[in-house]
Motif scaffolding. Structure first.
Motif, PDB file in Angstrom:
ATOM      1  N   VAL A 137       1.930  81.359  26.690  1.00  0.00           N
ATOM      2  CA  VAL A 137       2.166  80.459  25.557  1.00  0.00           C
ATOM      3  C   VAL A 137       1.219  79.261  25.618  1.00  0.00           C
ATOM      4  O   VAL A 137       0.605  78.876  24.613  1.00  0.00           O
ATOM      5  CB  VAL A 137       3.639  79.997  25.544  1.00  0.00           C
ATOM      6  CG1 VAL A 137       3.869  78.977  24.423  1.00  0.00           C
ATOM      7  CG2 VAL A 137       4.569  81.198  25.363  1.00  0.00           C
ATOM      8  N   ALA A 138       1.071  78.661  26.796  1.00  0.00           N
ATOM      9  CA  ALA A 138       0.220  77.480  26.932  1.00  0.00           C
ATOM     10  C   ALA A 138      -1.239  77.806  26.611  1.00  0.00           C
ATOM     11  O   ALA A 138      -1.921  77.060  25.892  1.00  0.00           O
ATOM     12  CB  ALA A 138       0.345  76.899  28.343  1.00  0.00           C
ATOM     13  N   LEU A 139      -1.741  78.924  27.130  1.00  0.00           N
ATOM     14  CA  LEU A 139      -3.137  79.270  26.894  1.00  0.00           C
ATOM     15  C   LEU A 139      -3.382  79.660  25.439  1.00  0.00           C
ATOM     16  O   LEU A 139      -4.450  79.382  24.882  1.00  0.00           O
ATOM     17  CB  LEU A 139      -3.554  80.404  27.832  1.00  0.00           C
ATOM     18  CG  LEU A 139      -3.642  80.021  29.317  1.00  0.00           C
ATOM     19  CD1 LEU A 139      -3.947  81.246  30.160  1.00  0.00           C
ATOM     20  CD2 LEU A 139      -4.690  78.937  29.547  1.00  0.00           C
ATOM     21  N   ARG A 140      -2.410  80.296  24.804  1.00  0.00           N
ATOM     22  CA  ARG A 140      -2.571  80.630  23.384  1.00  0.00           C
ATOM     23  C   ARG A 140      -2.621  79.371  22.526  1.00  0.00           C
ATOM     24  O   ARG A 140      -3.431  79.254  21.602  1.00  0.00           O
ATOM     25  CB  ARG A 140      -1.408  81.543  22.946  1.00  0.00           C
ATOM     26  CG  ARG A 140      -1.414  81.916  21.470  1.00  0.00           C
ATOM     27  CD  ARG A 140      -0.534  83.132  21.213  1.00  0.00           C
ATOM     28  NE  ARG A 140       0.728  83.061  21.900  1.00  0.00           N
ATOM     29  CZ  ARG A 140       1.800  82.391  21.455  1.00  0.00           C
ATOM     30  NH1 ARG A 140       1.718  81.710  20.319  1.00  0.00           N
ATOM     31  NH2 ARG A 140       2.921  82.394  22.124  1.00  0.00           N
ATOM     32  N   LEU A 141      -1.771  78.387  22.853  1.00  0.00           N
ATOM     33  CA  LEU A 141      -1.795  77.116  22.110  1.00  0.00           C
ATOM     34  C   LEU A 141      -3.125  76.395  22.309  1.00  0.00           C
ATOM     35  O   LEU A 141      -3.686  75.817  21.371  1.00  0.00           O
ATOM     36  CB  LEU A 141      -0.645  76.218  22.565  1.00  0.00           C
ATOM     37  CG  LEU A 141       0.756  76.593  22.105  1.00  0.00           C
ATOM     38  CD1 LEU A 141       1.769  75.622  22.697  1.00  0.00           C
ATOM     39  CD2 LEU A 141       0.864  76.600  20.583  1.00  0.00           C
ATOM     40  N   ARG A 142      -3.633  76.447  23.530  1.00  0.00           N
ATOM     41  CA  ARG A 142      -4.893  75.753  23.791  1.00  0.00           C
ATOM     42  C   ARG A 142      -6.055  76.435  23.065  1.00  0.00           C
ATOM     43  O   ARG A 142      -6.963  75.763  22.542  1.00  0.00           O
ATOM     44  CB  ARG A 142      -5.166  75.683  25.292  1.00  0.00           C
ATOM     45  CG  ARG A 142      -6.281  74.700  25.611  1.00  0.00           C
ATOM     46  CD  ARG A 142      -6.378  74.403  27.075  1.00  0.00           C
ATOM     47  NE  ARG A 142      -6.864  75.546  27.838  1.00  0.00           N
ATOM     48  CZ  ARG A 142      -7.226  75.478  29.111  1.00  0.00           C
ATOM     49  NH1 ARG A 142      -7.120  74.325  29.762  1.00  0.00           N
ATOM     50  NH2 ARG A 142      -7.654  76.538  29.758  1.00  0.00           N
ATOM     51  N   ALA A 143      -6.017  77.766  22.999  1.00  0.00           N
ATOM     52  CA  ALA A 143      -7.075  78.487  22.296  1.00  0.00           C
ATOM     53  C   ALA A 143      -7.083  78.147  20.808  1.00  0.00           C
ATOM     54  O   ALA A 143      -8.137  78.185  20.166  1.00  0.00           O
ATOM     55  CB  ALA A 143      -6.891  79.982  22.491  1.00  0.00           C
ATOM     56  N   ARG A 144      -5.920  77.789  20.275  1.00  0.00           N
ATOM     57  CA  ARG A 144      -5.808  77.426  18.863  1.00  0.00           C
ATOM     58  C   ARG A 144      -6.019  75.934  18.616  1.00  0.00           C
ATOM     59  O   ARG A 144      -5.877  75.466  17.489  1.00  0.00           O
ATOM     60  CB  ARG A 144      -4.441  77.849  18.333  1.00  0.00           C
ATOM     61  CG  ARG A 144      -4.237  79.359  18.321  1.00  0.00           C
ATOM     62  CD  ARG A 144      -2.841  79.725  17.858  1.00  0.00           C
ATOM     63  NE  ARG A 144      -2.665  81.177  17.802  1.00  0.00           N
ATOM     64  CZ  ARG A 144      -1.518  81.778  17.490  1.00  0.00           C
ATOM     65  NH1 ARG A 144      -0.435  81.035  17.213  1.00  0.00           N
ATOM     66  NH2 ARG A 144      -1.442  83.092  17.451  1.00  0.00           N
ATOM     67  N   GLY A 145      -6.346  75.189  19.670  1.00  0.00           N
ATOM     68  CA  GLY A 145      -6.603  73.774  19.522  1.00  0.00           C
ATOM     69  C   GLY A 145      -5.361  72.908  19.418  1.00  0.00           C
ATOM     70  O   GLY A 145      -5.452  71.723  19.075  1.00  0.00           O
ATOM     71  N   ARG A 146      -4.203  73.459  19.753  1.00  0.00           N
ATOM     72  CA  ARG A 146      -2.954  72.691  19.661  1.00  0.00           C
ATOM     73  C   ARG A 146      -2.556  72.035  20.977  1.00  0.00           C
ATOM     74  O   ARG A 146      -1.638  71.232  21.020  1.00  0.00           O
ATOM     75  CB  ARG A 146      -1.817  73.592  19.171  1.00  0.00           C
ATOM     76  CG  ARG A 146      -1.995  74.094  17.739  1.00  0.00           C
ATOM     77  CD  ARG A 146      -0.858  75.004  17.334  1.00  0.00           C
ATOM     78  NE  ARG A 146       0.435  74.336  17.495  1.00  0.00           N
ATOM     79  CZ  ARG A 146       1.594  74.993  17.479  1.00  0.00           C
ATOM     80  NH1 ARG A 146       1.611  76.314  17.317  1.00  0.00           N
ATOM     81  NH2 ARG A 146       2.734  74.330  17.626  1.00  0.00           N
TER      82      ARG A 146
END
Length: 380
Positions: A137-146
């Motif tokens: 979840v954390a890495l997916r959010l970071r990939a989306r700039g969130r």
């Protein structure tokens, strides 16, 4: 749902088994020790918060996740092992990665809000994951700039399943050996892998003399203590292991069993301990049965530990220099943990309750063999 405060380090785990939470608590304790030094150097100490990621998932997801884990590990270890093997390279399948991301996205809105607070609230300073669920979840959010924060993974076994392999994580901390190989095989850059070992409480390094530890736990000083464990969730054939261990040691050792939070298991263990006491087995007054305890104190007091090979328990036994007997290693990470310990001369693998009891009995009767395992554990 509380929000992350500015400068806060979030340590995220998932409450399936006990090891992921134990690793998170160990990291928090270690960070608390270095925080005063950091404050002196930089003027502000890091604030640390340990969070169960499942508390921020939907109730349906949380229930199914926990129940499926307990049913497979506790009731069908063969099926769990097969699933572990079949999904070992799940990170290489785009379809499974997409399914995982979609499932976590639907059920993890609360976790996303914790990591990327809405309304301009302060984001975390860093995110450290001792379970792969919040890591995704954390890495997916970071990939989306969130999410704009470092993200680190802490592998809690001596093998790294595909779910741990996250090439975009800033650091992945793991034990030496097989876990590092698995990470590299999955494409994690070597420069981002740090071989620290599995985290244990800093208190494991405190030099507490065994007699003092036994006095604190109310154990007799005139005989060895054998500690029988079943993990934080209290799974596995613990009662049979207790019975076989007590029969093998007779009255030459004090047997202590810890059942974790499983009250049903504790009741069955007490009934078995009563029968063994009437036969004069398991030490003065028979085996002693406890529920959820401060395990570190009891590990310090033990001369022999009989346990399932969870990554954290194995690491704690290494750190404390304990002669350890591993039983019922579920196929997958537990079997890898047991093999790692045996290869280092730090433990004995005795799969069945009868074999585990017999191995504990041999170590009680043979101080030299016990000492060799203790030395192997300290080296490990």
């Amino acid at each position: 749902m509380s929000e992350a405060r500015e400068g806060e380090i979030l340590i995220l785990h998932a409450s399936v088994g006990g090891g992921h939470a134990a690793a998170a608590r160990a990291l928090a304790a270690g960070l608390a020790e270095v925080a005063p030094r950091e404050a002196g150097a930089a003027g502000a100490a890091a604030r640390v918060r340990v969070v169960d990621a499942l508390d921020h998932m939907t109730p349906l997801f949380r229930r199914l996740y926990r129940e499926s884990f307990e049913a497979s590990v506790g009731g069908a270890p063969g099926a769990y092992g097969a699933a572990f093997a079949l999904t070992r390279d799940v990170d290489r399948s785009p379809a499974l990665r997409a399914l995982r991301a979609a499932t976590n996205g639907v059920h993890g809105r609360g976790l996303e809000a914790l990591l990327a607070p809405p309304g301009g609230a302060a984001p975390p300073r860093a995110v450290v994951c001792t379970h792969f669920l919040p890591l995704e979840v954390a890495l997916r959010l970071r990939a989306r700039g969130r999410l704009d924060a470092p993200v680190a993974a802490v592998v809690t076994d001596y093998v790294a399943h595909g779910l741990w392999r996250a090439p975009t994580a800033d650091r992945t901390f793991c034990a030496p050996g097989r876990a590092r190989h698995d990470l590299r095989r999955g494409g994690v850059p070597d420069r981002r892998i740090v071989r620290t070992g599995i985290p244990v409480l800093p208190a494991c390094a405190e030099p507490v003399p065994p007699p003092l530890a036994k006095l604190r736990c109310g154990l007799p000083l005139d005989r060895p203590a054998v500690l029988v464990l079943a993990g934080g969730a209290g799974m596995g054939p613990l009662v049979r292991v207790l019975e076989e261990t007590a029969r093998a040691v007779g009255d030459r050792a004090q047997v202590v069993v810890v059942c974790g939070r499983n009250e049903g298991l504790r009741a069955r263990a007490r009934a078995a301990a009563g029968d063994l006491a009437r036969q004069g087995l398991g030490g003065p007054g028979g085996p002693r049965v406890h529920g959820f305890v401060d395990l570190l104190e009891w590990l310090r007091a033990a001369d022999v530990v009989v346990t399932k090979p969870g990554g954290l328990t194995t690491s704690e036994c290494f750190a404390l220099g304990k002669a350890t007997v591993f039983y019922e290693a579920a196929p997958g990470q537990e079997r890898a943990n047991a093999r790692h310990a045996v290869a280092l001369g730090a433990g004995v693998f005795a799969p069945t309750p009868v074999e585990a009891g017999a191995a504990a009995g041999r170590l009680v009767r043979d101080p030299l063999a016990r000492g060799l395992l203790e030395a192997g554990a300290r080296r490990a």
